[in-house]
Scaffold this active site. Sequence first.
Site, short mmCIF file in Angstrom:
data_model
loop_
_atom_site.label_atom_id
_atom_site.label_comp_id
_atom_site.label_asym_id
_atom_site.label_seq_id
_atom_site.Cartn_x
_atom_site.Cartn_y
_atom_site.Cartn_z
N ASP A 135 0.82 -1.21 0.00
CA ASP A 135 0.00 0.00 0.00
C ASP A 135 0.86 1.26 0.00
OD1 ASP A 135 -2.31 1.47 0.08
OD2 ASP A 135 -2.55 1.33 2.24
N TRP A 195 2.81 7.89 -2.78
CA TRP A 195 4.22 8.05 -3.13
C TRP A 195 4.35 8.86 -4.43
CZ3 TRP A 195 7.66 6.85 -7.02
CH2 TRP A 195 9.02 6.78 -6.68
N ASN A 213 -10.54 -3.33 -5.96
CA ASN A 213 -9.73 -2.39 -6.76
C ASN A 213 -10.36 -2.05 -8.12
OD1 ASN A 213 -6.51 -3.57 -5.52
ND2 ASN A 213 -7.73 -1.84 -4.86
N TRP A 214 -11.39 -2.82 -8.52
CA TRP A 214 -12.07 -2.49 -9.79
C TRP A 214 -12.77 -1.14 -9.70
CZ3 TRP A 214 -10.46 -5.44 -13.58
CH2 TRP A 214 -10.13 -6.76 -13.34
C1 FPP Z 1 -2.11 -0.11 -3.29
O1 FPP Z 1 -1.57 1.21 -3.19
C2 FPP Z 1 -1.46 -0.83 -4.40
C3 FPP Z 1 -2.11 -1.49 -5.39
C4 FPP Z 1 -3.57 -1.55 -5.51
C5 FPP Z 1 -1.35 -2.14 -6.47
C6 FPP Z 1 -0.15 -2.96 -6.03
C7 FPP Z 1 0.56 -3.43 -7.23
C8 FPP Z 1 1.88 -3.35 -7.42
C9 FPP Z 1 2.84 -2.82 -6.42
C10 FPP Z 1 2.42 -3.80 -8.73
C11 FPP Z 1 3.43 -4.91 -8.62
C12 FPP Z 1 2.86 -6.25 -8.57
C13 FPP Z 1 3.16 -7.25 -9.43
C14 FPP Z 1 2.58 -8.61 -9.20
C15 FPP Z 1 4.01 -7.07 -10.62
P1 FPP Z 1 -2.54 2.44 -3.41
O2 FPP Z 1 -2.66 2.70 -4.87
O3 FPP Z 1 -3.85 2.16 -2.74
O4 FPP Z 1 -1.79 3.59 -2.68
P2 FPP Z 1 -2.47 4.82 -1.94
O5 FPP Z 1 -3.15 4.26 -0.72
O6 FPP Z 1 -1.30 5.69 -1.59
O7 FPP Z 1 -3.42 5.48 -2.90
#
Ligand code: FPP
Length: 243
Positions: free
Chosen positions: A24, A29, A72-73
């Site tokens: 997360d 970031w 996440n969708w």
């Molecule tokens: C959550 O952070 C992250 C995700 C929903 C995606 C995680 C996927 C990866 C790190 C890609 C790598 C994986 C593979 C299998 C190649 P967020 O977007 O919710 O962050 P935020 O809370 O700061 O908005």
Amino acid sequence: MATKDNNKRDLPEILPEHIGFIMDGNGRWAKQRHMPRSFGHAEGGKTYEKIVRYCRDIGIKYISFYAFSTENWKRSSEEISALMVLFKQYLAKVQNYYKEEVRMVFIGDRSAFAPELVELMNKVENDTKDFDKMTMIVALNYGGRDEIRNAAKKIAASVQKGELSIDDITEQTVADNLYTKGIPDVDLLIRPSGELRTSNFLIWQCAYAELYFSDVLWPDFLPEELDKALWAYAGRQRRFGGV
Ligand code: FPP
């Protein structure tokens, strides 16, 4: 418990056998850098690769990553597409890592993904099924409640067919009908980025997991940060309900 297999860094004697990661903080970031969220996911992908290699090198036997949840969708189509591209790119190049002998398992409902991606997932899973250096579990379109609902349906179907009697349903029966059949429970669950919740990730398998939260955002969660979690874990007393 895995034991220490690395002389380069100062690590505790007792290491977890199975570590779960909730990746997360990619979005925040990227925002801190005035960049699109997809940039954060790409960087998060690099961190994921570094953590995989590090865990393998120090002798961790199982690692699980929450890469895409059933929820996440709800994100923008732009962000979802960027994530799908990232997953595909990773799966297309993962052959380069076969020499590291890591078994890859995908958990979650694959039916929602493009056939091309599903084909790659099936191929990688099949190609790596006999590797035993470490098992890496990647959760894609995964939700813990959805997994348990599925298990309940499978068990109910066995009862309906007369293959199983209700009195014979044990915790092991449920565990054997989860995506993670045969994989030990999570010992240490790590969530970076300051959020203090487990968000439907491996809820059955984390029943007795030690939880470790960190304020560091996932792209910055490099092996030094993992070491801190490993030390914290080594200092915990695990009682599993006993005294
Ligand atoms: C959550 O952070 C992250 C995700 C929903 C995606 C995680 C996927 C990866 C790190 C890609 C790598 C994986 C593979 C299998 C190649 P967020 O977007 O919710 O962050 P935020 O809370 O700061 O908005």
